[in-house]
Design a protein around this motif. Structure first.
Motif, PDB file in Angstrom:
ATOM      1  N   GLY A 243     -70.217  49.504 -98.810  1.00  0.00           N
ATOM      2  CA  GLY A 243     -71.450  48.546 -98.320  1.00  0.00           C
ATOM      3  C   GLY A 243     -72.561  49.343 -99.191  1.00  0.00           C
ATOM      4  O   GLY A 243     -72.739  50.365 -99.630  1.00  0.00           O
ATOM      5  N   TRP A 245     -77.224  49.038 -99.376  1.00  0.00           N
ATOM      6  CA  TRP A 245     -78.149  48.793 -98.733  1.00  0.00           C
ATOM      7  C   TRP A 245     -78.804  47.684 -99.547  1.00  0.00           C
ATOM      8  O   TRP A 245     -79.031  47.843-100.586  1.00  0.00           O
ATOM      9  CB  TRP A 245     -79.145  49.843 -98.217  1.00  0.00           C
ATOM     10  N   CYS A 269     -76.867  46.017 -94.654  1.00  0.00           N
ATOM     11  CA  CYS A 269     -75.788  46.455 -95.411  1.00  0.00           C
ATOM     12  C   CYS A 269     -75.081  45.402 -96.125  1.00  0.00           C
ATOM     13  O   CYS A 269     -73.924  45.050 -95.678  1.00  0.00           O
ATOM     14  CB  CYS A 269     -74.807  47.257 -94.510  1.00  0.00           C
ATOM     15  N   PHE A 280     -69.208  51.833 -94.641  1.00  0.00           N
ATOM     16  CA  PHE A 280     -70.449  51.240 -94.258  1.00  0.00           C
ATOM     17  C   PHE A 280     -71.403  52.044 -94.668  1.00  0.00           C
ATOM     18  O   PHE A 280     -71.331  53.213 -95.240  1.00  0.00           O
ATOM     19  CB  PHE A 280     -70.576  51.174 -92.623  1.00  0.00           C
ATOM     20  N   CYS A 281     -72.775  51.361 -94.983  1.00  0.00           N
ATOM     21  CA  CYS A 281     -73.920  51.952 -95.380  1.00  0.00           C
ATOM     22  C   CYS A 281     -74.180  53.257 -94.550  1.00  0.00           C
ATOM     23  O   CYS A 281     -74.332  53.271 -93.479  1.00  0.00           O
ATOM     24  CB  CYS A 281     -74.797  51.154 -95.660  1.00  0.00           C
ATOM     25  N   SER A 285     -80.995  51.620 -90.719  1.00  0.00           N
ATOM     26  CA  SER A 285     -81.305  50.321 -91.007  1.00  0.00           C
ATOM     27  C   SER A 285     -82.645  49.649 -90.589  1.00  0.00           C
ATOM     28  O   SER A 285     -83.109  48.819 -91.290  1.00  0.00           O
ATOM     29  CB  SER A 285     -80.206  49.140 -90.245  1.00  0.00           C
ATOM     30  N   SER A 583     -75.665  39.071 -91.182  1.00  0.00           N
ATOM     31  CA  SER A 583     -75.605  40.354 -90.689  1.00  0.00           C
ATOM     32  C   SER A 583     -75.363  40.490 -89.172  1.00  0.00           C
ATOM     33  O   SER A 583     -74.965  41.104 -88.492  1.00  0.00           O
ATOM     34  CB  SER A 583     -76.487  41.519 -91.168  1.00  0.00           C
TER      35      SER A 583
END
Length: 940
Positions: A243, A245, A269, A280-281, A285, A583
């Motif tokens: 992932g 951003w 992400c 995952f990022c 977030s 998302s």
């Protein structure tokens, strides 16, 4: 096989013995003989030589030689001459040259090769003889062909990032001849036309220089020669995407209008989104930053100026300016006029030497008076007619209305309505043409949708109030009223009016302001996922049956002498995601309550069921409100504080305090790949209508909310399906690739499966955003005879890289056989509302006393904040602080959170704990502490 003549055979051995040293006379004699036979003077030339051969299994091979010119040809194998009887020869003449061509063949068996033990492989060659000498052919080797079963090295599965290099090693089994290697991808031959894929021939490695998503699959190495073909173990290659951003959004406006506040920006992400188990990022977030907003300054008027001189129009003026202070930063302008004008002579100012009021034309004065008096007269007549009409209408309603008496306290779980016919002209009667019998009453009984609150009637109020040290109890017990007043829109079951033609937002008077048409449809038209009821000042509860959705209107939320027709419905959204970038997903159904013009004094409490796994902090859950089309705006984050609404998130439900009608839903954004949602798994079955021997199993995977499963159960009941196994719950996580459903352990001697596919798969995106449509897969089976009436099998529902659930099916395929029936489909529940005191667990008098006690500031800290703490509602206290009665709103939320009568114990326990907070100057109660403790013990 041709035979040699005796002379030729002797000549051959003489030639062999003498070789090239034979006497010239012999050579000349033979050459002469050859010339007589048309042979030229040349050595034999091989037209075909023996070639290398392999013996497959036990089949012998043939070695062949062909030479020109040749008198004889013999084979020599491993240095020894092959016996003449083993040769097969034939001879013919070349028509072009006239020379003789001789061809000889021999067979070599597997036994001959196995019996030979020499330093080299079994070999054979040909020796051709002519009059001039001999010629030898090449050596041909003969070997036994084989291919071993096991690969020396199988390709291994791997996971590589996007654009990475894939290398699969393969060493084929040992074999003679050496095996050739091919590659399969998903059981199809792999094409090497793409320059990105290449095979290293030396060691048979498969190399993909830059991996693409399409390169994910199952790869198999295939080795083959003339004997057999072998397949290696399958290697699974997964090309994953880590992932990334997205760009930060713009900073949001400051959350306060004035002073120091907070603003935030977010990123997702999704650039790219993690795929196939990619990471995952890392990082946050959401970013927050403090902000300072300049406070708006409202304008204020300055001092009036002095009056001006009296003008020729007999008027004077004065003015003022909005400068004390000037409006700044969006502040409001000054209210009122900036210039004031008045008559400066008190009406004595003259024009043309006449009084001012005498200068007006007479006609104008008369016409103005007539218009004024006419308007007043018309208004008086209208008011009188309206009062008469309302009075007559109330009398008609009082005379012809229905009498509904609630006796649920006596029937214990069934609500009885006594419907008394009054007169023939009443349009609400079932058959208005029948002559009425005023002595007969009809009783309609139906199962209740609510747990009866009769227990609170039997509970003495002082039991709850005794723990409060600051209240004086006088022993007055106010019993809740169970007899519902006859409302113009109150009907027994089966006689509910059709509200669909009424404009949303219509307000009704407390008595008689009935805006419905008197021509009422007597056919029940209650929508499947909609509930409607009329509420007044006493409040009430509205429930959409079997969906986990309810609405609680507090006492006093609606103004006195006003009633509202309120509704609540579940909407089917067009999109499975709540954000443009995908998302966020819906974790609950979208619920609408109204009407839009609803005016409330206190917030209502709405309960929504959700499917999120909230045990761990893996979600960002938000409450959103629908704007238009597929657009949603955020109302608040569940974990943040807000003064606009309040969210209390539980394991399976969320209780929300709202003040504005609209469509609301819970949406969630996973923070990591451990985020999960609950699925409910169920299997239904029904006989095949087109085949008497057929039976169909349907497996459903739906969100674990009552509403989602109810839709499946209602649909199956309409098609004649029955539930074959109690539903089970599965936690579906964000790191799962897909969901596989397979059927196992079907008796093969009694049943066959059609089609032959026994495993079906749902992709991750289908399951993750499954709130719109239930996921269903079907298995069609056919029994071999009618005598096979029982079916037993297993349904496996497995997450790829996750857990597995097994649904055991054991059922009869006879059509009248009963299956497992869900609890909410056993009866049709149509009672969806309770009004007045029956809707609440806490009697009104106790509720009012608790609110009065805790809303008042107390030096000992026994205020509404302590009440919220003891009831475990001590988060986001700023919301309650903004309410007119914080304690009343807290009790409304507690009522929504505890729908069962038995939960009154928790409230009593909280009050008892508060009572233990000792005060040095406590107000004495009408009973002793021992008596209060005794009463509380009885309550608990």
């Amino acid at each position: 096989m041709g035979q040699f003549s005796g002379g030729c055979y002797l000549s051959f051995f003489i030639f062999v013995l003498l070789g090239s040293q034979a006497p010239t006379t012999l050579a000349r004699g033979q050459r002469g003989e050859a010339l007589q036979h048309g042979q030229s003077g040349t050595l034999p030339h091989f037209l075909e030589e023996p070639v290398d051969a392999y013996i497959v299994k036990s089949n012998p091979i043939k070695l062949r030689c062909q030479a020109r010119p040749a008198l004889q040809i013999f084979f020599k194998c491993n240095g020894e001459w092959v016996h003449q009887s083993q040769h097969m020869s034939q001879e013919h003449t070349d028509l072009t040259t006239g020379l003789k061509i001789r061809e000889v063949m021999i067979n070599v068996s597997r036994q001959q090769v196995e019996d030979f033990h020499g330093p080299e492989d079994y070999w054979c060659l040909c020796v051709a003889w002519s009059h001039l000498g001999t010629s030898k052919s090449r050596k041909a080797t003969v070997r036994i062909a084989y291919l071993r079963k096991n690969f020396e090295q199988d390709p291994q599965g791997t996971e590589v990032p996007l654009n990475g290099m894939i290398v699969l090693h393969c060493r084929p089994p040992e074999g003679v001849p050496v095996a050739e290697v091919d590659w399969l991808k998903n059981e199809e031959n792999l094409s090497f036309d793409d320059g990105n894929i290449m095979e290293k021939k030396g060691d048979h490695n498969l190399i993909i220089s830059e991996a693409r998503l399409s390169d994910s699959g199952n790869y198999t190495c295939v080795a083959s020669n003339i004997v057999a073909k072998r397949r290696s173990a399958t290697a699974t290659v997964i090309v994953y995407v880590n992932g990334g951003w997205s760009s930060w959004t713009d900073w949001s406006p400051c959350n306060v209008r004035c002073g120091r506040g907070v603003q935030k920006r977010s990123r997702t992400c999704t650039n790219p989104a993690p795929l196939n188990g990619g990471a995952f990022c890392e990082g946050m977030s959401v970013q927050k930053s403090t902000c300072n907003t300049v406070c708006p300054v409202d304008g204020g008027w300055g001092e009036w100026s002095e009056w001006s001189a009296c003008s020729s129009d007999c008027e004077r003026q004065r003015s003022r300016e909005c400068t004390a202070p000037e409006p700044k930063h969006g502040g409001r302008l000054c209210d009122g006029v900036a210039v004031a004008t008045e008559n400066c002579t008190g009406g004595l100012c003259t024009q043309n030497r006449k009084l001012l009021h005498d200068a007006k034309p007479q006609g104008v004065e008369n016409s103005s008076d007539v218009a004024l008096y006419s308007g007043l007269a018309a208004g008086v007549v209208t008011v009188v007619l309206l009062i008469v009409a309302v009075t007559l209408y109330r009398r008609s309603q009082s005379e012809y209305g229905v009498d509904v008496i609630d006796s649920s306290a006596l029937t214990g779980g069934f609500q009885s309505f006594s419907f008394k016919t009054s007169r023939q002209a009443n349009p609400l009667l079932i058959n208005s043409s029948m002559q009425p019998d005023l002595t007969v009453s009809r009783t309609y009984t139906s199962p209740m949708c609510f747990q009866d609150s009769i227990d609170k009637e039997l509970m003495a109020e002082r039991s709850l109030l005794d723990p409060l040290p600051d209240l004086k109890v006088k022993g007055v017990t106010e019993r809740a009223e169970y007899h519902v007043m006859s409302h113009p829109q109150t009907f027994p079951r089966g006689l509910a009016p059709d509200y669909r033609g009424v404009a949303v937002g219509t307000t009704l008077g407390r008595r008689g302001k009935n805006l419905f048409s008197p021509h009422v449809s007597l056919t029940p038209r209650l929508p499947l996922h909609r509930a409607t009821a009329v509420f007044g000042h006493a409040g009430g509860r509205l429930v959409v049956p079997n969906t986990g959705i309810s609405l609680l209107v507090p006492h006093g939320g609606i103004a006195e002498d006003t009633t509202w027709e309120m509704y609540m419905s579940i909407n089917q959204e067009d999109s499975s995601t709540a954000s443009d970038d995908g998302s966020e997903i819906f974790l609950s159904p979208a619920v609408t309550y109204g009407p839009p013009g609803l005016d409330l004094s206190y917030p209502i409490a709405m309960t929504i069921a959700h499917c999120a796994e909230v045990a761990a902090d893996n979600w960002t859950i938000r409450l959103k409100r629908h704007i238009q089309d597929n657009k949603w705006e955020e109302v608040m984050s569940v974990n943040e504080e807000s003064t606009s609404c309040y969210c209390l998130l539980e394991a399976q439900k969320c209780h929300v305090l709202l003040e504005h009608p609209g469509r609301y839903a819970l949406v969630g954004e996973p923070l990591n790949q451990e985020a999960g949602k609950r699925l409910r798994l169920a299997v239904f079955g029904s006989p095949d209508a087109s085949n008497s021997l057929g039976f169909t199993l349907r497996v459903y995977c739906v969100d674990d909310t009552p509403h989602a499963f109810q839709e499946v159960a209602v649909g199956e009941r309409s098609r004649g399906g029955r539930l074959l196994e109690e539903p089970k719950m599965m936690l579906f996580k964000a790191n799962t690739f897909s969901l596989q459903v397979s059927i196992q352990d079907v008796p093969q001697l009694l049943w066959s499966i059609k089609p032959f596919t026994t495993c079906q798969e749902f992709s991750f995106s289908q399951v993750w955003a499954s709130n719109q449509h239930p996921l269903q897969c079907a298995f069609t089976l056919e029994r071999y005879s009618h005598s096979s009436s029982q079916l037993s099998c297993k349904i496996s529902i497995r997450q790829v890289t996750g857990k597995e659930q097994i649904l055991q099916v054991y059922t009869s395929v006879v059509e009248n056989e009963k299956g497992v029936v869900p609890f909410f489909t056993q009866s049709d529940c149509t009672i969806t509302s309770q009004t007045g005191s029956r809707a609440f667990k806490i009697p009104l008098s106790i509720r009012q006393r608790i609110s009065t006690t805790f809303d008042t500031a107390n030096a000992n800290g026994k205020d509404w904040q302590l009440l919220a703490q003891k009831l475990h509602i001590d988060r986001n206290l700023c919301y309650f602080a903004c309410q007119e009665s914080p304690s009343s709103v807290i009790l409304t939320l507690w009522e929504a959170q505890h729908p069962d009568s038995g939960d009154l114990d928790s409230l009593a326990s909280a009050l008892e704990e508060i009572s233990k907070v000792h005060s040095p100057k406590a107000v004495s109660l009408s009973c002793s502490k021992e008596e209060r403790d005794s009463e509380f013990t009885k309550l608990a």
